[in-house]
Design a protein around this motif. Structure first.
Motif, PDB file in Angstrom:
ATOM      1  N   ALA A 178      46.472  -5.714 -39.573  1.00  0.00           N
ATOM      2  CA  ALA A 178      46.065  -6.983 -38.973  1.00  0.00           C
ATOM      3  C   ALA A 178      47.202  -7.992 -38.992  1.00  0.00           C
ATOM      4  N   LEU A 179      47.947  -8.055 -40.102  1.00  0.00           N
ATOM      5  CA  LEU A 179      49.076  -8.986 -40.177  1.00  0.00           C
ATOM      6  C   LEU A 179      50.181  -8.579 -39.215  1.00  0.00           C
ATOM      7  N   ALA A 180      50.404  -7.271 -39.058  1.00  0.00           N
ATOM      8  CA  ALA A 180      51.396  -6.809 -38.092  1.00  0.00           C
ATOM      9  C   ALA A 180      50.965  -7.141 -36.669  1.00  0.00           C
ATOM     10  N   ALA A 181      49.677  -6.965 -36.369  1.00  0.00           N
ATOM     11  CA  ALA A 181      49.171  -7.295 -35.036  1.00  0.00           C
ATOM     12  C   ALA A 181      49.285  -8.788 -34.761  1.00  0.00           C
ATOM     13  N   LEU A 221      42.457 -14.486 -38.546  1.00  0.00           N
ATOM     14  CA  LEU A 221      43.885 -14.255 -38.339  1.00  0.00           C
ATOM     15  C   LEU A 221      44.313 -14.442 -36.891  1.00  0.00           C
ATOM     16  N   ALA A 222      43.368 -14.492 -35.983  1.00  0.00           N
ATOM     17  CA  ALA A 222      43.700 -14.706 -34.578  1.00  0.00           C
ATOM     18  C   ALA A 222      43.801 -16.173 -34.202  1.00  0.00           C
ATOM     19  N   LEU A 223      43.395 -17.053 -35.096  1.00  0.00           N
ATOM     20  CA  LEU A 223      43.352 -18.476 -34.779  1.00  0.00           C
ATOM     21  C   LEU A 223      44.709 -19.136 -34.990  1.00  0.00           C
ATOM     22  N   PRO A 224      45.003 -20.204 -34.251  1.00  0.00           N
ATOM     23  CA  PRO A 224      46.261 -20.923 -34.476  1.00  0.00           C
ATOM     24  C   PRO A 224      46.243 -21.639 -35.817  1.00  0.00           C
ATOM     25  N   GLY A 225      47.406 -21.770 -36.437  1.00  0.00           N
ATOM     26  CA  GLY A 225      47.501 -22.405 -37.734  1.00  0.00           C
ATOM     27  C   GLY A 225      47.796 -21.393 -38.816  1.00  0.00           C
ATOM     28  N   ALA A 226      47.715 -21.829 -40.050  1.00  0.00           N
ATOM     29  CA  ALA A 226      48.043 -20.996 -41.204  1.00  0.00           C
ATOM     30  C   ALA A 226      46.785 -20.346 -41.770  1.00  0.00           C
ATOM     31  N   LEU A 236      50.476 -12.441 -31.289  1.00  0.00           N
ATOM     32  CA  LEU A 236      50.142 -13.859 -31.225  1.00  0.00           C
ATOM     33  C   LEU A 236      51.296 -14.789 -31.585  1.00  0.00           C
ATOM     34  N   ALA A 237      52.472 -14.227 -31.883  1.00  0.00           N
ATOM     35  CA  ALA A 237      53.601 -15.069 -32.288  1.00  0.00           C
ATOM     36  C   ALA A 237      53.944 -16.106 -31.230  1.00  0.00           C
ATOM     37  N   GLY A 238      53.819 -15.760 -29.972  1.00  0.00           N
ATOM     38  CA  GLY A 238      54.122 -16.709 -28.901  1.00  0.00           C
ATOM     39  C   GLY A 238      52.910 -17.130 -28.108  1.00  0.00           C
ATOM     40  N   ALA A 239      51.732 -17.023 -28.725  1.00  0.00           N
ATOM     41  CA  ALA A 239      50.489 -17.251 -27.996  1.00  0.00           C
ATOM     42  C   ALA A 239      50.174 -18.715 -27.764  1.00  0.00           C
ATOM     43  N   GLY A 240      50.874 -19.616 -28.436  1.00  0.00           N
ATOM     44  CA  GLY A 240      50.570 -21.025 -28.276  1.00  0.00           C
ATOM     45  C   GLY A 240      49.372 -21.434 -29.092  1.00  0.00           C
ATOM     46  N   ALA A 241      48.984 -22.678 -28.923  1.00  0.00           N
ATOM     47  CA  ALA A 241      47.969 -23.272 -29.782  1.00  0.00           C
ATOM     48  C   ALA A 241      46.600 -23.404 -29.124  1.00  0.00           C
ATOM     49  N   ASP A 242      46.490 -23.089 -27.849  1.00  0.00           N
ATOM     50  CA  ASP A 242      45.205 -23.235 -27.162  1.00  0.00           C
ATOM     51  C   ASP A 242      44.257 -22.102 -27.526  1.00  0.00           C
ATOM     52  N   VAL A 243      42.988 -22.450 -27.736  1.00  0.00           N
ATOM     53  CA  VAL A 243      41.930 -21.476 -27.970  1.00  0.00           C
ATOM     54  C   VAL A 243      40.844 -21.709 -26.923  1.00  0.00           C
ATOM     55  N   GLU A 244      40.544 -20.705 -26.160  1.00  0.00           N
ATOM     56  CA  GLU A 244      39.487 -20.789 -25.144  1.00  0.00           C
ATOM     57  C   GLU A 244      38.224 -20.151 -25.689  1.00  0.00           C
ATOM     58  N   MET A 245      37.213 -20.965 -25.949  1.00  0.00           N
ATOM     59  CA  MET A 245      35.946 -20.463 -26.460  1.00  0.00           C
ATOM     60  C   MET A 245      35.157 -19.836 -25.319  1.00  0.00           C
ATOM     61  N   LEU A 246      34.642 -18.638 -25.517  1.00  0.00           N
ATOM     62  CA  LEU A 246      33.941 -17.883 -24.492  1.00  0.00           C
ATOM     63  C   LEU A 246      32.465 -17.755 -24.844  1.00  0.00           C
ATOM     64  N   ASP A 247      31.636 -17.697 -23.830  1.00  0.00           N
ATOM     65  CA  ASP A 247      30.196 -17.528 -24.009  1.00  0.00           C
ATOM     66  C   ASP A 247      29.872 -16.047 -23.931  1.00  0.00           C
ATOM     67  N   ALA A 248      29.501 -15.452 -25.080  1.00  0.00           N
ATOM     68  CA  ALA A 248      29.215 -14.025 -25.117  1.00  0.00           C
ATOM     69  C   ALA A 248      27.831 -13.734 -25.693  1.00  0.00           C
ATOM     70  N   GLY A 249      26.992 -14.749 -25.796  1.00  0.00           N
ATOM     71  CA  GLY A 249      25.663 -14.544 -26.338  1.00  0.00           C
ATOM     72  C   GLY A 249      25.490 -15.224 -27.678  1.00  0.00           C
ATOM     73  N   PRO A 250      24.249 -15.413 -28.130  1.00  0.00           N
ATOM     74  CA  PRO A 250      23.976 -16.226 -29.326  1.00  0.00           C
ATOM     75  C   PRO A 250      24.496 -15.626 -30.623  1.00  0.00           C
ATOM     76  N   ASP A 251      24.647 -14.304 -30.699  1.00  0.00           N
ATOM     77  CA  ASP A 251      25.068 -13.669 -31.944  1.00  0.00           C
ATOM     78  C   ASP A 251      26.516 -13.188 -31.902  1.00  0.00           C
ATOM     79  N   VAL A 252      27.255 -13.630 -30.897  1.00  0.00           N
ATOM     80  CA  VAL A 252      28.619 -13.135 -30.720  1.00  0.00           C
ATOM     81  C   VAL A 252      29.581 -14.315 -30.641  1.00  0.00           C
ATOM     82  N   LEU A 253      30.604 -14.276 -31.484  1.00  0.00           N
ATOM     83  CA  LEU A 253      31.703 -15.228 -31.401  1.00  0.00           C
ATOM     84  C   LEU A 253      32.784 -14.609 -30.533  1.00  0.00           C
ATOM     85  N   ALA A 254      33.209 -15.320 -29.519  1.00  0.00           N
ATOM     86  CA  ALA A 254      34.261 -14.811 -28.648  1.00  0.00           C
ATOM     87  C   ALA A 254      35.192 -15.947 -28.260  1.00  0.00           C
TER      88      ALA A 254
END
Length: 530
Positions: A459-462, A365-370, A467-485
């Motif tokens: 979650a839908l309210a958040a 739900l945090a990702l850009p798109g539908a 994120l309504a005006g967050a734009g379309a860019d997603v910055e992938m972060l390095d947080a370790g092999p078992d963590v998506l960030a």
């Protein structure tokens, strides 16, 4: 260095909508016959408004013998009496407009029912007749005793059905009651343009296009080259895409159809859309369906098919966004639907499966798109083991080795026993509900802190607030092999797919999929602001 991936900032409503799939037989039963209907959906639309979704997609409700539960259409411009009538469809559309909900209806263009008037006329006509030219009739091999080629049905068995004792066969890539149209015949395209206009004029906001990668087959109908690793008779379902030879899918001519449809949609205003169910082999081939002059969205099943793995999820995000960027589109995300095992069960079931399902949903739900969500996932429902005597899915009866009934069991709304207020009737509905669902009903979870239903609503309210005006860019972060960030706008999203707790970045917790106290526990996602 963090990787930044981006997509378009186009603000048409579907680009960042949350769309809720309703399986018409299993959402709400207004007349008490144990089967869901349009009036039952209309009665329950306030639940969707309260939940916070933007639109509802409704599976087929057209006239049908129901051999594949509506995906075998006998009349594309009427409602099956099982579900109501056209007045009920109009009432549903009107109530949705009152509530500010968009409505997307299912369209099935690859095949009709064998009870469609066209196919009845074809069977009554002679080989080579104009009536048979609307479908794919061919002469069988070995004097008509064997199918014209080696194609197999998605539902199991040969993709051809013999016409009585004649040498003629017709193509059915799904069930024998679902003959494939011949889209090289212009009558077929003209008919479907009329269907689009019929429903657009009644006020629908869009279409979900079933088997959008189908329609055209290679004109020669040649044999498929089957790899040696695939044993004879093995069915390779559409959800299990490979780079095998596939002369029956994803032919280039199909894109001319969608260019024509795009013009029809545009004629009815800028807010009408279509989304493709296209099981393609690569993200690049999927993106071709959503070029600017074709369809508006395509289901992205990559996350649905991914293992529970931070690396797998990260790869899905970067590959998906990279694929849609060149065609100026936005991605879609989905974890469950009416054709696959519910994701709570896929992720292990029980407490672990539910925790992972909530974590994956919050990250999605945090990702850009539908984002598309499937009825009942907001309750944390698991796949139901339906007894063989109750199974209705043709994939089971044709020997396809799978059945989809387990994710289609009717919604539990209230009460301590079946039918859980699914309708005014008593006893079990069309597919039996488990006896232990009392704590999972909408009534039991609504207002209960920590329930999955309240989590989804929060979650839908958040999503709207943060994120309504967050734009379309997603910055992938390095947080370790078992963590998506990743970071989007002012929100940092962290999903712990490992076995031990991990440290959290600095920031204020906006929402979490489970309890968070200092570190982030396994199988949990958190949004952080700042």
């Amino acid at each position: 260095m963090p990787e930044v991936v981006s997509t378009t900032d186009d603000h048409r409503w579907w680009r960042d909508a949350v769309i809720y799939e309703v399986y018409v037989r299993s959402f709400g039963d207004a007349d008490g016959d144990g089967v869901g209907d349009l009036a039952g959906i209309t009665e329950r639309l306030p639940h969707l408004k309260w939940l916070g979704v933007d639109a509802v997609w409704i599976t087929p409700f057209y006239t049908s013998p129901q051999h594949d539960h509506g995906y075998d259409v006998a009349d594309y411009c009427d409602v099956d009496p099982l579900f109501g009538d056209l007045a009920d469809a109009d009432a549903l559309l009107a109530r949705a407009r009152e509530l500010g909900l968009r409505v997307i209806v299912d369209l099935v263009p690859n095949h009709s029912s064998s009870e469609h008037p066209w196919f009845r006329a074809a069977l009554a006509a002679e080989p080579g007749s104009p009536e048979r030219a609307r479908y794919l009739f061919r002469t069988g091999r070995q004097g008509g005793e064997q199918p014209p080629n080696n194609w197999e049905s998605v539902f199991g068995g040969p993709a051809w059905t013999r016409v009585g004792e004649t040498d003629q066969w017709y193509l059915n890539l799904f069930d024998s009651t679902q003959p494939d149209f011949d889209w090289r015949n212009p009558e077929v395209g003209d008919m479907f343009e009329g269907v689009l206009r019929f429903w657009l004029d009644r006020g629908v906001d869009g279409f979900r296009v079933d088997v959008a990668h189908g329609l055209f087959k290679e004109e020669s109908l040649r044999d498929q080259v089957v790899p040696e690793r695939a044993p004879a008779g093995e069915t390779r379902a559409m959800v299990e895409r490979t780079l095998d030879d596939e002369p029956m899918w994803d032919q280039p001519e199909v894109h001319d159809v969608y260019r024509r449809w795009a013009k029809v949609l545009d004629e009815h205003g800028p807010d009408r859309m279509a989304v493709a169910e296209a099981w393609t082999q690569t993200p690049e081939s999927l993106a071709r369906f959503i070029r600017p002059d074709e369809l508006d969205q395509a289901f992205n099943f990559a996350w649905l098919l991914a293992d529970w793995s931070a690396a797998a999820f990260a790869q899905v995000i970067t590959d998906t966004i990279a694929a849609v960027r060149p065609v100026d589109s936005t991605p879609t995300w989905v974890l469950s639907n009416h054709d696959v095992i519910r994701h709570v069960t896929r992720y292990g079931g029980g407490t672990t499966g539910l925790a992972r399902a909530r974590a994956a949903t919050l990250a999605m739900l945090a990702l850009p798109g539908a984002s598309y969500i499937y009825q009942g996932e907001e309750l944390g429902l698991e796949e139901v083991e339906v007894a063989p005597e109750h199974r209705q899915d043709p994939t089971w009866h044709r020997g396809g080795g799978k059945f989809r009934d387990g994710c289609r069991v009717p919604m539990p709304w209230a009460g301590g026993a079946p039918p859980y207020d699914f309708g005014p009737g008593s006893g079990q509905p069309w597919l039996p509900q488990p006896l232990d669902w009392a704590d999972l009903t909408v009534a039991a979870q609504r207002g209960t802190p920590g329930s999955t239903l309240e989590f989804y609503r929060s979650a839908l309210a958040a999503r709207r607030a943060e994120l309504a005006g967050a734009g379309a860019d997603v910055e992938m972060l390095d947080a370790g092999p078992d963590v998506l960030a990743f970071r989007r706008g002012d929100v940092t999203v962290v999903l712990n797919a490992g076995d031990t707790a991990c440290a959290l970045p600095d920031g204020e917790v906006v929402i979490a999929s489970g309890p968070v106290d200092g570190d982030l526990p396994p199988d949990t996602t958190v949004w952080l602001r700042g």
